[in-house]
Design a protein around this motif. Structure first.
Motif, PDB file in Angstrom:
ATOM      1  N   MET A 168       0.846  -1.187   0.000  1.00 15.55           N
ATOM      2  CA  MET A 168       0.000   0.000   0.000  1.00 15.55           C
ATOM      3  C   MET A 168       0.877   1.232   0.000  1.00 15.55           C
ATOM      4  SD  MET A 168      -3.053   0.035  -0.256  1.00 15.55           S
ATOM      5  CE  MET A 168      -3.898   1.483  -0.814  1.00 15.55           C
ATOM      6  N   PHE A 227       0.838   5.195   1.535  1.00 14.92           N
ATOM      7  CA  PHE A 227       0.192   6.215   2.368  1.00 14.92           C
ATOM      8  C   PHE A 227       1.094   7.421   2.373  1.00 14.92           C
ATOM      9  CE2 PHE A 227      -3.706   5.516   4.558  1.00 14.92           C
ATOM     10  CZ  PHE A 227      -3.934   4.156   4.484  1.00 14.92           C
ATOM     11  N   ASN A 228       0.701   8.440   1.687  1.00 16.13           N
ATOM     12  CA  ASN A 228       1.542   9.613   1.569  1.00 16.13           C
ATOM     13  C   ASN A 228       0.929  10.841   2.216  1.00 16.13           C
ATOM     14  OD1 ASN A 228       4.000   8.769  -0.237  1.00 16.13           O
ATOM     15  ND2 ASN A 228       2.210   7.677  -0.975  1.00 16.13           N
ATOM     16  N   SER A 273       4.572   9.337  20.534  1.00 14.27           N
ATOM     17  CA  SER A 273       4.300   8.318  19.520  1.00 14.27           C
ATOM     18  C   SER A 273       4.252   8.960  18.129  1.00 14.27           C
ATOM     19  CB  SER A 273       2.971   7.649  19.863  1.00 14.27           C
ATOM     20  OG  SER A 273       2.641   6.673  18.927  1.00 14.27           O
ATOM     21  N   MET A 292      10.801   8.530  12.237  1.00 13.55           N
ATOM     22  CA  MET A 292      11.181   7.240  11.661  1.00 13.55           C
ATOM     23  C   MET A 292      10.754   7.149  10.190  1.00 13.55           C
ATOM     24  SD  MET A 292      12.889   4.642  12.865  1.00 13.55           S
ATOM     25  CE  MET A 292      12.653   3.905  14.483  1.00 13.55           C
ATOM     26  N   LYS A 304      17.010   5.265  11.737  1.00 11.72           N
ATOM     27  CA  LYS A 304      16.917   3.920  12.334  1.00 11.72           C
ATOM     28  C   LYS A 304      16.607   3.947  13.827  1.00 11.72           C
ATOM     29  CE  LYS A 304      17.513   0.795  10.018  1.00 11.72           C
ATOM     30  NZ  LYS A 304      16.550   0.178   9.042  1.00 11.72           N
ATOM     31  N   GLY A 350       4.712  -3.026   4.051  1.00 15.43           N
ATOM     32  CA  GLY A 350       5.106  -1.660   4.382  1.00 15.43           C
ATOM     33  C   GLY A 350       4.448  -0.705   3.424  1.00 15.43           C
ATOM     34  N   ALA A 351       4.405   0.548   3.779  1.00 20.39           N
ATOM     35  CA  ALA A 351       3.635   1.494   2.981  1.00 20.39           C
ATOM     36  C   ALA A 351       4.281   2.863   2.963  1.00 20.39           C
ATOM     37  CB  ALA A 351       2.211   1.594   3.526  1.00 20.39           C
ATOM     38  N   PRO A 352       5.156   3.103   1.994  1.00 20.56           N
ATOM     39  CA  PRO A 352       5.762   4.429   1.903  1.00 20.56           C
ATOM     40  C   PRO A 352       4.700   5.491   1.685  1.00 20.56           C
ATOM     41  CG  PRO A 352       6.356   3.000   0.035  1.00 20.56           C
ATOM     42  CD  PRO A 352       5.434   2.229   0.889  1.00 20.56           C
ATOM     43  N   LEU A 353       4.957   6.673   2.239  1.00 21.60           N
ATOM     44  CA  LEU A 353       6.067   7.147   3.042  1.00 21.60           C
ATOM     45  C   LEU A 353       5.686   7.375   4.482  1.00 21.60           C
ATOM     46  CD1 LEU A 353       7.647   9.773   0.661  1.00 21.60           C
ATOM     47  CD2 LEU A 353       8.629   7.644   1.410  1.00 21.60           C
ATOM     48  N   TYR A 354       4.376   7.559   4.753  1.00 19.15           N
ATOM     49  CA  TYR A 354       3.994   7.934   6.107  1.00 19.15           C
ATOM     50  C   TYR A 354       3.308   6.804   6.851  1.00 19.15           C
ATOM     51  CZ  TYR A 354       5.489  12.384   4.301  1.00 19.15           C
ATOM     52  OH  TYR A 354       6.235  13.369   3.739  1.00 19.15           O
ATOM     53  N   ALA A 355       3.322   5.628   6.268  1.00 15.57           N
ATOM     54  CA  ALA A 355       2.916   4.430   7.017  1.00 15.57           C
ATOM     55  C   ALA A 355       3.950   3.343   6.780  1.00 15.57           C
ATOM     56  CB  ALA A 355       1.526   3.971   6.591  1.00 15.57           C
ATOM     57  N   LYS A 356       5.207   3.764   6.695  1.00 18.96           N
ATOM     58  CA  LYS A 356       6.310   2.815   6.568  1.00 18.96           C
ATOM     59  C   LYS A 356       6.246   1.787   7.699  1.00 18.96           C
ATOM     60  CE  LYS A 356       9.961   5.580   4.361  1.00 18.96           C
ATOM     61  NZ  LYS A 356      11.202   6.352   4.605  1.00 18.96           N
ATOM     62  N   ASP A 379       8.631   0.624   9.490  1.00 17.84           N
ATOM     63  CA  ASP A 379       9.416   1.053  10.655  1.00 17.84           C
ATOM     64  C   ASP A 379       8.761   2.228  11.376  1.00 17.84           C
ATOM     65  OD1 ASP A 379      10.062   2.283   8.262  1.00 17.84           O
ATOM     66  OD2 ASP A 379      12.228   2.188   8.523  1.00 17.84           O
ATOM     67  N   SER A 380       8.125   3.103  10.594  1.00 21.40           N
ATOM     68  CA  SER A 380       7.435   4.243  11.186  1.00 21.40           C
ATOM     69  C   SER A 380       6.253   3.764  12.035  1.00 21.40           C
ATOM     70  CB  SER A 380       6.964   5.156  10.058  1.00 21.40           C
ATOM     71  OG  SER A 380       6.287   6.266  10.542  1.00 21.40           O
ATOM     72  N   ALA A 422       7.552   2.165  15.199  1.00 17.83           N
ATOM     73  CA  ALA A 422       8.012   3.180  16.144  1.00 17.83           C
ATOM     74  C   ALA A 422       6.838   3.806  16.870  1.00 17.83           C
ATOM     75  CB  ALA A 422       8.818   4.262  15.413  1.00 17.83           C
ATOM     76  N   ALA A 423       5.789   4.138  16.135  1.00 18.74           N
ATOM     77  CA  ALA A 423       4.596   4.715  16.763  1.00 18.74           C
ATOM     78  C   ALA A 423       3.980   3.723  17.740  1.00 18.74           C
ATOM     79  CB  ALA A 423       3.580   5.107  15.699  1.00 18.74           C
ATOM     80  N   ALA A 424       3.902   2.476  17.327  1.00 17.47           N
ATOM     81  CA  ALA A 424       3.261   1.451  18.154  1.00 17.47           C
ATOM     82  C   ALA A 424       4.013   1.261  19.464  1.00 17.47           C
ATOM     83  CB  ALA A 424       3.198   0.133  17.388  1.00 17.47           C
ATOM     84  N   ILE A 447      15.263   0.419  15.112  1.00 16.03           N
ATOM     85  CA  ILE A 447      15.053  -0.628  14.119  1.00 16.03           C
ATOM     86  C   ILE A 447      16.447  -1.120  13.720  1.00 16.03           C
ATOM     87  CG2 ILE A 447      14.116  -1.178  11.849  1.00 16.03           C
ATOM     88  CD1 ILE A 447      11.946  -0.362  13.871  1.00 16.03           C
TER      89      ILE A 447
END
Lengths: 356, 356, 356, 356
Positions: free
Chosen positions: A1, A3-4, A227, A234, A240, B218-224, B226-227, B230-232, B244
């Motif tokens: 997916m 999500f930008n 968060s 990130m 990282k 994964g989902a670039p760029l704002y739901a990567k 790793d991102s 990190a939020a979780a 990471i």
């Protein structure tokens, strides 16, 4: 997916690839009536702009921003603000090698695994060039939070850290490393030059402080201020690790050492005797400076050949020629500032939604 | 504002306070047809349950979960799954001191600054008790990603780290510290006992590895990926840092040292020679194990008196009596596992949305 | 997919099936400090409650709501409010016929086509019983918008409409049809009795008016006030049409006839000479009463046998025995009110976010 | 607040004002690998383009779309697709009257009430010109759902409806009214000419049918297919009502009359004997054609003077000179098609997320 879009009520969406005709951002949810022109945005883009010293990539991009909507008679109207930046120096070069083989550390293999297909010119969408759009959006966010001052700097390059005793905010703008310690800046000159000449690269740690954030911003439990900051930082290329306040160091402290004791202040608000927490407790700001640290890995593009595989799965070696930052973390400074501004603007508006 | 929903297509919402009658989660977006009963969830809650050794809080909560919706004839229906856990041991005690003065390190002052008002009994909504709901939701998430194995452990307590050479996954369940190093576990017994008896507390570092994640999530760029991780993780109580892969250590490496070189593998997929990246490049999984490290600060509730202020702004001292974990990070292990499972389930479904 | 959360900053999530042990809602984003107890919610549930006259289903559900979180010392804390309603009268009956064959007009076939599987007891998740959770959440929403008065009524049953000249708001509570026209109420008694005795069913039109909405609520372009109201009402079981203001009738007017001319008012705000627009222009409230009309199809459960197919694709006939509303639209009145309240509360908070 | 993003996993964000330099859309979440060029989008923009007959506004806009990102070597990459349309004919005119007084039926007063400020040139953001961006995004959405055919037409103008017996899909492109009834098209010529010459305007009803939608798309309960369609259509300028299937007419039917009976079909799927439901039951598609009807009010800009007030609250009269559509509903046809395509693309991907 894909999500930008980032943010909940103050939101921005970015688009664009490294070698496409342009890139940009749409900022939505910005309050009306704020004075805004290109002149409010350009200085931040200039700070991030490549090609300003030999320590960053030599790609020449003027990064001139144009506002295409959302502003009337010099003020924001409350409707979406389209920010547009033309790509100018997409140097025509031979990408056949990158098209064929996966550069280790880059998104090449992962994008192909996901999409079966990728724009390989300069990294396409996964290029750090996208961060120009974030910096432009971040400049708008700053206008939403005039009470806040955001300042980031490089704290370490390749493991060589500044001496906190030498910290001088005024130094940050005096060297090409956003370094607040004049002595460290000198050492880094040699260090980064060495890496550049060796075709190597270096990682960096960036610190950011936002002062003036009032107590009460943040949204428990899954949009906590820390968060959201972690997600925001990130999501930046090459990052990282993220710490709030003392971060990993706090894990080695005792409860007594980590306590941010309070005393009555003159204005009715408590005075904190320490700020191990980095200005955030329970996901909500405490009124102390918000402190974030961000780890950037070394630039993955290096001139040393590395083992890898081709798209067809055959063994090969690759070395990434072309124009690259020897230490991508350096230009991360304005990007971290932008992401912190964007999170704080969003949280300010969210806070206002619920509490009037 | 308050945001108690996490996730994009596989989502969960939690509710409940430390001393309310119950707490729970609503899991929405779970695929239909998965076998699910309370028996799939209870073991994870048992792992997190307080009062199981002298190294955790003595509050006695059976944490029996009930499924109130979304399951029919033993299988998920695709509709929301309500998970309900009664609070049993909300010991009646005197909260007048906590009601009056702010405990440093806790969310007390921040909640008051935000809401003008707080449920002070046991921390109310900001209590780590809420993580029981996350663990229950995480158990459902695991069913969505049967291809993935998630394992977390404590890597360090109070700065005393395990010796990687001693790592033995089988040890993790053999001691009250989720410690994979039998020798370290022995040392920690004395360490944590010491802190407990001194009325002090300790921080901890937790490591988590998810193996079996295919390349492409994964989902670039704002739901990567790793991102989102990190939020979780940063949304968990007491967490102050997330890494990471090599995390902050990567910032001290050169590009050559940090490169995860690839060779052709037998199944057409590349074999990686290292995993500095922690299984994620460009925000997308590479097929290597996903590696996360999380820093927990020491429990803020300590028996040592600390300077603070009252709600009325007067100077006082507070020491937090009552039942507390001397090292809140220990019980963070099943919580980190749950959050990683929840992110991966969401990203798997997101990936499927776009790529079929 | 399954999406059981509604709203942007004032959000609620519902869960529960017709014949499960309970159903409920989690309300998130509610401002702190509002006085709230079960007594604020119960009257609205009582208004919707089945079994109160022979014109609604004879299922006996007390629909007693319990607040399980988010309220402390009688006031909302700003954290999620869990509302819980036990199912009591899930009469044990033989569902083998419904399990096997698809009831026309019901969600049976569509759910099976989507999920490959469904909870067939009383319609499972697609039962109108879920609307109890909405009504409970709506009662909380009303507290967020004390400046607004929301009133809905039945305007027509089976094509037999009220006479606007007879409109008397005080009548609405005096008959089992929420009918503001005493004469129409008498006619409907015979009409609905006839349908009930014939094993048939009737559709209805509901009108709703929200007065006291200030000018300025709404969010162009994709969260317009009218757009959100349309989504909210169309999400109610059995609804097939939504109008704002004059709705479809406006399509037959000329521009002159449809113009809501303005004159200066005493308080500086304009006085409108008409309200064809239903209180909304450009997606934003004008300060006039917000007017919505909603079409409910006739109850799909009828005693007349209808041709259908079995799960295995064989021809059969089905007639839906059991307890049903002869006109499901009647009990839609409190549900429409609740959905309008929920949208307005969300939009009020959204407006506050951006404009302070 | 301002929300200019629509959709859940297939999302688009629009920006731009009537008299700004350009407008556009960012489409995010589009699957990778679809063939896409400007030539796939332009025909839909041409269909919507103003100035093509005397029955629409005389503003001359070429509406040439450019794709600025998200496409590489002729195929979508899975990253955001930026669509850009320059405004060309922002005729310089005197807006002082509109700046000063509120045009009844327009968003002028509501925007000022909300934002304290508005871009009054041609309606600014509230102009129907924004729908060009929707049409461009909708053209991309169509590529995501090649199994679906979407067709819309004008069913009535100013209360004069087509005769269903005359319906001929091939006629729709043969007249400037998107009218499937050649006789009605002739009548409308006189009707619309009359209104235009009288400085008046007319409303319209548009019908849209999407065939080929498989059973199973939709997301109970708050992202139901019908609920999303209602939100999408009600967000279009000048729309005041939305119906699914029989809509308000269903409210006058009995249960027997409204039942869509089923018989076994040859391919294992049921054949429906009627489609009162408009292809949606329980918020999920049934495999029948999805049918939507949309009511457009008459254009609010008319040459007849209407009473209104100035920004300062003084009485005045206004008549809206300039270039306007005498019946804004006509050009709504491609916009309704676009919104239906956008909803269906989103729901297809959502369905895939949960059910694989």
């Amino acid at each position: 997916m894909s999500f930008n879009t980032f943010g909940r009520v103050f939101r921005f969406t970015t688009w664009g690839e490294s070698h496409g005709p342009a890139l940009g951002a749409v900022v939505d949810g910005c309050p009306p009536g704020l004075a805004l022109s290109e002149g409010d945005i350009q200085p931040f883009l200039d700070k991030r702009r490549p090609g300003q010293s030999r320590f960053t990539t030599q790609r020449q991009e003027p990064d001139q921003v144009r506002i295409l909507s959302g502003v009337f008679e010099g003020r924001t109207t409350g409707t979406p603000i389209a920010l547009h930046i033309d790509n100018v120096d997409q140097r025509s070069k031979d990408y056949s090698e990158v098209a064929k083989a996966y550069r280790p550390g880059h998104a090449d293999y992962a994008y192909d695994a996901k999409y079966g297909f990728r724009d390989y010119r300069g990294g396409g969408r996964s290029s750090a060039r996208e961060t120009a759009a974030r910096v432009a959006a971040g400049a708008v966010a700053r206008l939403v939070i005039p009470e806040v001052t955001i300042l980031a700097w490089v704290e370490a390059i390749g493991g060589d850290a500044i001496d906190p005793a030498n910290f001088d905010a005024a130094e940050i703008g005096n060297n090409p490393f956003f370094c607040p310690d004049a002595e460290a800046a000198k050492r880094w000159e040699a260090l980064v030059d060495g890496a550049r000449k060796a075709g190597s690269s270096l990682g960096a740690v960036i610190a950011c402080e936002a002062s003036g954030v009032p107590a009460g911003w943040g949204a428990p439990l899954y949009a906590k201020l820390d968060s959201e900051l972690a997600a925001a930082c990130m999501s930046i290329n090459a990052v990282k690790g993220v710490e709030i306040g003392d971060g990993f160091a706090a894990a080695a402290l005792t409860g007594e050492r980590n306590a941010d004791a309070m005393r009555p202040g003159n204005d009715g608000r408590p005075v904190f005797l320490a700020n191990h927490a980095g200005g955030i407790a329970g996901g909500i700001s405490t009124g102390q400076p918000v402190r974030v640290r961000v780890a950037f890995k070394p630039t993955s593009s290096i001139l040393t050949p590395v083992e890898t595989v081709t798209r067809e799965g055959e063994a090969t070696e690759i070395m990434t020629k072309g124009r690259h930052d020897p230490c991508v973390g350096i230009r991360g400074v304005p990007v971290v500032e932008a992401m912190v501004a964007l999170v704080l603007a969003d949280q300010k508006l969210l806070h206002r939604a619920q509490t009037g």
